[in-house]
Each structure stands twice: as C-alpha cells, then as structure tokens.
Design a protein around this motif. Structure first.
Motif, PDB file in Angstrom:
ATOM      1  N   GLN A   1       0.897  -1.036   0.066  1.00 55.46           N
ATOM      2  CA  GLN A   1      -0.009   0.125  -0.141  1.00 55.46           C
ATOM      3  C   GLN A   1       0.852   1.032  -0.089  1.00 55.46           C
ATOM      4  O   GLN A   1       1.908   1.301   0.576  1.00 55.46           O
ATOM      5  N   TRP A   2       0.533   2.258  -0.643  1.00 53.45           N
ATOM      6  CA  TRP A   2       1.247   3.500  -0.841  1.00 53.45           C
ATOM      7  C   TRP A   2       0.160   4.666  -0.767  1.00 53.45           C
ATOM      8  O   TRP A   2      -1.106   4.488  -0.365  1.00 53.45           O
ATOM      9  N   ASN A   3       0.638   6.011  -0.847  1.00 52.45           N
ATOM     10  CA  ASN A   3      -0.106   7.064  -0.767  1.00 52.45           C
ATOM     11  C   ASN A   3      -1.612   7.013  -1.176  1.00 52.45           C
ATOM     12  O   ASN A   3      -2.518   7.349  -0.580  1.00 52.45           O
ATOM     13  N   SER A   4      -1.593   6.478  -2.672  1.00 53.02           N
ATOM     14  CA  SER A   4      -2.866   6.729  -3.265  1.00 53.02           C
ATOM     15  C   SER A   4      -3.326   5.444  -3.804  1.00 53.02           C
ATOM     16  O   SER A   4      -4.442   5.284  -4.541  1.00 53.02           O
ATOM     17  N   GLY A   5      -2.523   4.464  -3.470  1.00 49.36           N
ATOM     18  CA  GLY A   5      -3.055   3.093  -4.046  1.00 49.36           C
ATOM     19  C   GLY A   5      -2.545   1.997  -3.411  1.00 49.36           C
ATOM     20  O   GLY A   5      -1.951   2.071  -2.514  1.00 49.36           O
ATOM     21  N   PHE A   6      -2.733   0.743  -3.710  1.00 45.32           N
ATOM     22  CA  PHE A   6      -2.309  -0.420  -3.184  1.00 45.32           C
ATOM     23  C   PHE A   6      -2.552  -1.580  -4.056  1.00 45.32           C
ATOM     24  O   PHE A   6      -3.157  -1.518  -5.067  1.00 45.32           O
ATOM     25  N   THR A   7      -2.070  -2.798  -3.843  1.00 49.49           N
ATOM     26  CA  THR A   7      -2.171  -4.055  -4.322  1.00 49.49           C
ATOM     27  C   THR A   7      -2.707  -4.992  -3.683  1.00 49.49           C
ATOM     28  O   THR A   7      -2.183  -5.108  -2.271  1.00 49.49           O
ATOM     29  N   GLY A   8      -3.813  -5.822  -4.219  1.00 47.59           N
ATOM     30  CA  GLY A   8      -4.495  -6.703  -3.306  1.00 47.59           C
ATOM     31  C   GLY A   8      -4.424  -8.057  -4.041  1.00 47.59           C
ATOM     32  O   GLY A   8      -4.021  -8.310  -5.227  1.00 47.59           O
ATOM     33  N   GLN A   9      -4.689  -9.027  -3.334  1.00 47.57           N
ATOM     34  CA  GLN A   9      -4.520 -10.666  -3.767  1.00 47.57           C
ATOM     35  C   GLN A   9      -5.961 -11.208  -3.147  1.00 47.57           C
ATOM     36  O   GLN A   9      -6.183 -11.120  -2.066  1.00 47.57           O
TER      37      GLN A   9
END
Length: 457
Positions: free
Chosen positions: A372-380
């Motif tokens: 996760q970062w300031n404006s987005g994220f990676t999910g699974q």
C-alpha cells in the motif's frame, strides 16, 4: 526443520485480512450440534495449556480474535530473539515483544519466552566479533539478565537454550559451544534463574520427539544438570513433523523426561504435507495432531502444546520446504481444518464445532493487501477448497470506502459503483479439493482502506 524459523512474512504494510466466504451449494449443510468451547478452555479442563506462536504486528482483526479466543499461551515467533531485541550492541528494541506481552495480559494468556541462547538469528555484531571466553561469557550473561529481567513476572517459562545437539547426540558446534564449552548451558540456566526465579526454564530442540540418539543426549544432559543442582524445569519437544510420521515412542519419551522430575512441553507443533492438500491428507493430519496432543494429555507433567503458528498463511513451512505446506490447524482463510478438531478431540471435546465454521466441505476466499502507498494498493484474493472442488469461479465484494479498481491479473474483473466481481479466465477456472487459485489487482484508495468480505460463487 528447526525451531524458530521466521513466521512467513506474507502479510505486509496493511497486513492480511480475511473473510470467510459462504459455503457453496455443493452438498447439504452439516447437522447442527453444540459447539465445543475454545481450545484454551478444553485444555484448561485437562490441566494443560494450548498455545500458538504469533507475530506482534498481526494481533488485530480476525487473527487477533482467534488468537485471543482459542489459545491460553503465546510464544513470540521472533520478537524475543537476540537479533530482534539487540540488533546493535547496547541498543535494545522491545517494541514487538512488549506488544505481544501486553496482548497476552489483556487476554489472560501466558507467555512463553523464546529464545535466549541459539546459534541462529543472532546480530552480526555478535557473530562477527572476535571474543575471548571471558568477553563472550559476559555478553551472554548481560543479554540473559537484561531480557529475562525486563519481563520478570510476565513470562511463565523460557526456552533458555535452543537446539544444542546434533542428530547423533553430540553437541552442535556454535558460537557458544565453541567459545565456552558445554557448560554454557548450565551458565545460561543459572543466569536466567537469577533474573526471574519464578519462571520455568527449558531446553528446547527438534527431532527429539521420539526415543533416539538425540533425545537420549538431551535426557542425559537434563539428568546431569539436575544432579549438579543447576536450575532446569523442563524440556521442549518442538514437533515439526511430516504427515503420517508421528513417532511411535512419543508418549514413552515424554514420560521418561517427566520421570526425571521435569515438565515437558510440545513447543512448536506443525505437520507439513506435500501440496496440494486433499481430503485424505487433511484426515491424516487430523489424526497426527490428535496423536501428539493426546500423548501430552496422557502424561501429567506434560504442561501443554504450542502450535507454530495457527494459520497456513502464517507458516514458515512453504518457504523452507518447497512443495510442502498446509501445516497448521487453520487454513489461509482462517477457517479451522480437520486438524483443529483433532486437537479438540484429544483435549476431551466432541470435535463438533468451535473455532469458526466447521469444515463441512466448501470453498472460501482470503483477501490480502500485499502492499500500500499514498494513493494506491495491491491486493490479492486466494480461493481455496476443502472437501469440494470448482470447475469455474466468481469472487465478489463491495469496496466500503470508495476504493477504485484500476488493473487485475489472473482474473477478469469489473466494478460497478462499490461492487466488484472477478471471474476466472480460461486457464485457471479449476480449483481441486485441497487446492487453490490466486488472482491480484491494483486499486486506488483515499482516507481508509477497510477489508471487504468476499463471497465465492
């Protein structure tokens, strides 16, 4: 196969959260019956303690709920090892260890300290130094006195010395043995006792569950220490086992140590299997967990059993033994596996409930934020099946804080308003019994990123 390997760091930054999906319409629901009490209550009724190894940062959400409800003892997986608490000489970091102790106190749980003297996970300043025996002895005494003293009155027992023996029963060549001789063990126990006279002091090792050369060396050491008046209260049998290979002499071995006048604990139980898991392997795993816990329950001086992580998503096994896994009582979606019910039965329960949704045969989904970062994220999302299978699948959830999907892989995903639907693509629609498939995505977020419940259909 050694004790205290890192609990797998598959949950990062935002951590792992999971939601159990509804059982698919693949058969009739199980017949209703009264659920067993939590494992910790079943164990207490038998005069035992059931525990789990934990990572401090994960003690929230479902992971924290299960930890607090089901277990009467916590072992820090890494937080109390030398490399964690004193990464730089004279500079200590107690944050995670304190967090685990505080959680345990809030949930009326014991804490098992792990570990004071080990050949692994030591800081480079220690292992790379050139020490005289007197210097090395002073460093070890200071470390033990500082750590045990900090938690005096808060730790029920310590794995003081970890893995001192080779498989043939000779002493392992380590920084401690090579620098101080075999009596580093007696010294460590003596210093730990001085720092907290009330804590139970253990020697802990692996491949000592049955009667063999290594466990006999441990037996002879404990007998010698007691004869010399060295404070030694117990032995830890790690029990990192392979499916179907519970030693036939386990109970006999527990009893012979108990007959020396010390307590015995199963300290790091898991039962790994070659993947993929299936209903037959899971049934054997249930029998194995039941056999180990039952052997402890049968010996008065066996204090209890600790599982080395309670969920497959938090297990060290896959990263250490490629092709193996599914080694714990809960699956990656925090659903109890047959092994959970084997533990319950060994502790006098009916095996008929508790722990979450009963393993009636179905498929579920685990939602993970991997970065996760300031404006987005990676999910699974991982879809897993036990006692059932799928020839195609669809996972659905609703984003609760305005998150917006931007990209997906290994699935075809659409979003309408808050509703997200992801379906298999041509090559990954099949999920066999005991198997799983995984897909991932990127999304935007702002303000908060709560974890949604995922359904599979």
């Amino acid at each position: 196969m050694r004790t205290s390997h890192l609990l797998s760091a598959r949950r990062s930054l935002a951590g792992l959260a999971t939601a159990a999906a509804a059982l698919l319409a693949l058969g009739a629901a199980p017949s209703a019956h009264a659920a067993d009490p939590p494992l910790r209550d079943l164990a207490a009724a038998q005069g035992k303690v059931i525990g789990t190894a934990v990572t401090g940062s994960e003690l929230t959400g479902t992971y924290g709920d299960i930890t607090g409800r089901e277990f009467g003892s916590l072992t820090p997986g890494n937080a109390m090892k030398w490399g964690s608490v004193e990464p730089t000489r004279g500079s200590f970091d107690w944050a995670e260890a304190d967090q685990i102790v505080a959680f345990a106190q809030a949930h009326h749980q014991q804490v098992r300290g792990h570990t004071l003297v080990w050949h692994s996970q030591n800081p480079s300043w220690l292992t790379g130094g050139s020490w005289t025996p007197a210097q090395l002895s002073s460093l070890l005494q200071n470390h033990i006195s500082t750590e045990v003293g900090r938690y005096q009155g808060k730790i029920t027992g310590w794995d003081v010395v970890n893995e001192p023996f080779n498989e043939d029963g000779t002493y392992r060549s380590t920084l401690w043995y090579d620098g101080l001789g075999a009596d580093y063990i007696a010294s460590a126990l003596t210093w730990a006792h001085a720092a907290d006279p009330a804590a139970k002091l253990y020697i802990n090792d692996y491949n000592v569950e049955g009667v063999n050369a290594k466990s006999t060396a441990l037996y002879n050491l404990v007998k010698s220490l007691k004869a010399r008046g060295v404070p030694i209260d117990g032995v830890g049998l790690q029990a990192h086992l392979v499916l179907g290979q519970v030693p036939a002499t386990l109970q006999q071995n527990i009893q012979r140590f108990a007959d020396l006048g010390v307590d015995v604990a199963i300290t790091e139980l898991d039962v790994r299997m070659q993947l993929p898991a299936d209903s037959g392997k899971l049934a054997q795993q249930k029998a194995d967990f039941k056999a180990v816990v039952g052997a402890c329950a049968a010996v008065t001086r066996c204090a209890g059993v600790t599982v080395w992580g309670f969920t497959d998503s938090d297990s060290w096994v896959p990263s250490t033994f490629p092709g193996y896994g599914a080694a714990t009582p809960y699956d990656e979606s925090y659903q109890p596996k047959p092994a959970y019910y084997g533990i319950a039965e060994a502790l006098g329960g009916s095996g008929g409930g508790g722990g979450g949704t009963a393993p009636a045969g179905g498929c579920s989904a685990a939602y993970t934020v991997t970065s996760q970062w300031n404006s987005g994220f990676t999910g699974q999302v991982r879809i897993s099946c036990t006692g059932a299978s799928l020839s195609s699948w669809k996972a659905s959830w609703s984003f609760g804080a305005g998150q917006q999907l931007t990209q997906a892989w290994n699935a075809g995903c659409t979003q309408s308003g808050a509703a997200v639907t992801c379906s298999n693509i041509s090559y990954n629609g099949t999920v066999p019994d005991g198997g799983s498939v995984t897909f991932g995505f990127n999304a935007n977020w702002s303000g908060s990123n709560p974890v949604p419940a995922v359904s599979v259909g």
